[in-house]
Design an enzyme around this catalytic site. Structure first.
Site, PDB file in Angstrom:
ATOM      1  CE  LYS A 202      -3.287   2.922   0.463  1.00 37.98           C
ATOM      2  NZ  LYS A 202      -4.130   3.241  -0.690  1.00 37.98           N
ATOM      3  CB  CYS A 256      -3.412   8.804   0.201  1.00 36.43           C
ATOM      4  SG  CYS A 256      -4.889   8.326   1.076  1.00 36.43           S
TER       5      CYS A 256
HETATM    6  N1  SAJ Z   1      -1.182  15.065  -8.291  1.00 42.03           N
HETATM    7  C1  SAJ Z   1      -0.247  15.724  -9.094  1.00 42.03           C
HETATM    8  N2  SAJ Z   1       0.102  15.160 -10.282  1.00 42.03           N
HETATM    9  C2  SAJ Z   1      -0.444  13.976 -10.700  1.00 42.03           C
HETATM   10  C3  SAJ Z   1      -1.391  13.317  -9.871  1.00 42.03           C
HETATM   11  C4  SAJ Z   1      -1.741  13.882  -8.671  1.00 42.03           C
HETATM   12  O1  SAJ Z   1       0.241  16.802  -8.731  1.00 42.03           O
HETATM   13  O2  SAJ Z   1      -0.108  13.521 -11.790  1.00 42.03           O
HETATM   14  C5  SAJ Z   1      -1.541  15.623  -6.991  1.00 42.03           C
HETATM   15  C6  SAJ Z   1      -2.998  15.960  -6.873  1.00 42.03           C
HETATM   16  O3  SAJ Z   1      -3.241  17.287  -7.280  1.00 42.03           O
HETATM   17  C7  SAJ Z   1      -3.240  15.784  -5.380  1.00 42.03           C
HETATM   18  C8  SAJ Z   1      -2.256  14.703  -4.984  1.00 42.03           C
HETATM   19  O4  SAJ Z   1      -1.291  14.639  -6.034  1.00 42.03           O
HETATM   20  O5  SAJ Z   1      -2.902  16.959  -4.680  1.00 42.03           O
HETATM   21  C9  SAJ Z   1      -2.842  13.327  -4.771  1.00 42.03           C
HETATM   22  O6  SAJ Z   1      -3.969  13.147  -5.607  1.00 42.03           O
HETATM   23  P1  SAJ Z   1      -4.259  11.738  -6.318  1.00 42.03           P
HETATM   24  O7  SAJ Z   1      -5.491  11.879  -7.094  1.00 42.03           O
HETATM   25  O8  SAJ Z   1      -3.056  11.309  -7.055  1.00 42.03           O
HETATM   26  O9  SAJ Z   1      -4.409  10.644  -5.194  1.00 42.03           O
HETATM   27  P2  SAJ Z   1      -5.239  10.657  -3.831  1.00 42.03           P
HETATM   28  O10 SAJ Z   1      -4.529  11.426  -2.774  1.00 42.03           O
HETATM   29  O11 SAJ Z   1      -6.661  11.011  -4.086  1.00 42.03           O
HETATM   30  O12 SAJ Z   1      -5.064   9.137  -3.463  1.00 42.03           O
HETATM   31  C10 SAJ Z   1      -6.194   8.329  -3.361  1.00 42.03           C
HETATM   32  C11 SAJ Z   1      -6.025   7.591  -2.066  1.00 42.03           C
HETATM   33  N3  SAJ Z   1      -7.261   6.960  -1.700  1.00 42.03           N
HETATM   34  C12 SAJ Z   1      -8.099   7.649  -0.912  1.00 42.03           C
HETATM   35  O13 SAJ Z   1      -7.840   8.779  -0.534  1.00 42.03           O
HETATM   36  C13 SAJ Z   1      -9.337   6.960  -0.545  1.00 42.03           C
HETATM   37  C14 SAJ Z   1      -4.943   6.550  -2.191  1.00 42.03           C
HETATM   38  O14 SAJ Z   1      -4.943   5.716  -1.031  1.00 42.03           O
HETATM   39  C15 SAJ Z   1      -5.147   5.731  -3.432  1.00 42.03           C
HETATM   40  O15 SAJ Z   1      -4.111   4.752  -3.537  1.00 42.03           O
HETATM   41  C16 SAJ Z   1      -5.093   6.659  -4.647  1.00 42.03           C
HETATM   42  O16 SAJ Z   1      -6.211   7.554  -4.537  1.00 42.03           O
HETATM   43  C17 SAJ Z   1      -5.270   5.909  -5.938  1.00 42.03           C
HETATM   44  O17 SAJ Z   1      -5.336   4.682  -5.910  1.00 42.03           O
HETATM   45  O18 SAJ Z   1      -5.290   6.591  -6.973  1.00 42.03           O
END
Ligand code: SAJ
Length: 437
Positions: A202, A256
């Site tokens: 994870k 996360c």
């Molecule tokens: N981000 C970037 N560039 C990218 C992708 C994301 O700057 O290419 C930033 C986003 O703006 C954000 C942060 O990273 O600030 C994280 O966003 P995210 O969409 O990548 O992921 P999270 O934080 O939403 O991660 C979620 C988590 N699950 C829950 O919150 C329920 C994590 O445990 C999961 O593993 C992850 O989604 C997933 O699987 O995508």
């Protein structure tokens, strides 16, 4: 089968709803009485696609009830927060309290599963000794293990069902029983392993993303110096069949991706050089964006005496720069502001002596939220897009041009319609576009 889900947040509540829809009798437990009372009325406080449509059905059918205390069950799922302290250590107090609350209820043949993102060894070193205070032994008398979620907010209900899942057990028999439990609603493949591998899996998944985003952010800074458009660069790189560079941005937020890498680094400080450096690169992005805003306002020819949006008239030529920020959540189309890099950016801009107002349609909880885009932009010198919410896709640039003091836009997500903005006289800067900066 009776399931007790402890922790009714972004993961616990959808998971409880899934088990209830699969026909189980589910007791949802949370220490927040408001969450419990709302749930028993068939309502949820969480903004997540589809959840508010699901809850009334499973509650009215009696398949899902809520309480502030756990009850006897055949399986206990712990999905409580594991926040990070200022010293970047995992705060396991909620997991410990949830585990202790199970001890008097535990019986032969039960299953206990930790879902909360946790440092490696939590099941073995924290949960196992506490649960064995019941006199029962893990593996022999009850099954114990770790099965993390990997769903993305905004698409949780879909991904809880379709994503592959890891079932880690304190022993092989526990892993098998945990896998069978989740097969009641998971359609993806479920891979059985040991608890420590599942815990590290994870953390490694999210750390991969954080390191990848740090690489993208570093490419953005390099592109700004080299006169390259990083967004075009990454799109072209990713045409390579084995390249998947993520997107740059104003920083990494959420509970996360911004947190999990520290759970590895905390216990492996010497081995986690790149992981910690990636965290510092991402955490430095708000400061990088703030320096771009300073660059933009320093290049504005302020007329001498001018009415400041705050109704204050500054001495000749000392107009305080006014900045409007659109979007403060940690990612688009969610209401979650945890670890939001845009809130850090706002703080940095104010420390640089700027007058900042912001608006986010998804955030109801913060008093400084302006009532709308125009109200935030009134009299400002720069409009900064902090989050690419759908609500910001088609901004009314004509109206913004009339309400702003100077027509500058900084897009930190490569999201806005630049021709539409330039048509109304805006100068648009984009993070990572070398020719803008
Ligand atoms: N981000 C970037 N560039 C990218 C992708 C994301 O700057 O290419 C930033 C986003 O703006 C954000 C942060 O990273 O600030 C994280 O966003 P995210 O969409 O990548 O992921 P999270 O934080 O939403 O991660 C979620 C988590 N699950 C829950 O919150 C329920 C994590 O445990 C999961 O593993 C992850 O989604 C997933 O699987 O995508």
């Amino acid at each position: 089968m009776k399931i007790c889900v402890i922790g009714l947040g972004y993961i616990g509540l959808p998971t409880a709803a899934m088990f209830a829809r699969a026909g189980m009798d589910v007791l949802g437990v949370d220490r927040n009485t408001l969450i419990v009372d709302e749930l028993n009325k068939g309502r949820t406080l969480i903004e997540e696609n589809g959840l508010s449509e699901w809850i009334p059905g499973v509650v009215s059918s009696g398949k899902l009830t809520a309480s502030t205390t756990p009850g006897c069950a055949d399986a206990f799922i712990i999905a409580v927060p594991t926040p990070i302290t200022d010293q970047k250590h995992a705060d396991m107090s909620f997991v410990e309290a949830a585990t202790r609350s199970i001890v008097p209820l535990l019986k032969l043949g039960d299953i206990v599963v930790l879902e909360s993102t946790s440092p490696v060894g939590t099941v073995e070193n924290l949960l196992k000794p506490i649960l064995e205070e019941s006199g029962l032994s893990a593996g022999t008398d009850f099954s114990l293990g770790y099965s993390p979620e990997r769903v993305i907010p905004g698409n949780i209900l879909q991904e809880l069902v379709t994503n592959d899942r890891i079932a880690g057990g304190i022993d092989a028999a526990s892993a098998k029983k945990i896998a069978a439990l989740y097969r009641t609603f998971v359609r993806g493949d479920i891979y059985e392993t040991d608890a420590k591998t599942a815990e590290l899996c994870k953390l490694a998944e999210n750390t991969y993303r954080d390191v990848n985003i740090a690489f993208a952010n570093e490419l953005a800074k390099i592109s700004e110096r080299q006169g390259v458009d990083v967004w075009e660069l990454i799109a072209l790189c990713n045409k390579h069949p084995r390249v998947n560079i993520h997107k740059p941005g104003p920083g990494v937020g959420g509970h996360c991706i911004a947190v999990d890498p520290w759970f590895i680094a905390e216990n492996n400080p010497h081995e986690s050089q790149m992981i910690r450096l990636a965290r510092h690169i991402n955490d430095d992005m708000p400061s990088h964006v703030a320096s771009i805003v300073s660059y933009i306002v320093d290049n504005i020819e302020h007329p001498a005496e001018e009415e400041h949006p705050a109704g204050v008239t500054y001495p000749k030529g000392v107009g305080k720069p006014a900045v409007a920020v659109l979007g403060v959540t940690y990612k688009p189309n969610v209401d979650d502001i945890r670890e939001s890099p845009v809130l850090t950016l706002i703080d940095l801009l104010e420390k640089r002596g700027m007058y900042v107002r912001w608006f986010d349609p998804h955030v109801k909880s913060l008093p400084d939220n302006e009532s709308g885009i125009a109200e935030a932009a009134k009299g400002s010198d720069v409009l900064v897009l902090g989050v690419d919410h759908d609500a910001f896709r088609d901004l009314d640039y004509k109206r913004l041009a009339q309400t702003m003091r100077h027509r500058n836009i900084l897009d930190t997500r490569n999201f806005l319609d630049i021709p539409a903005a330039t048509h109304e006289g805006f100068r648009v800067y984009t993070l990572g576009k070398g020719n803008d900066l």
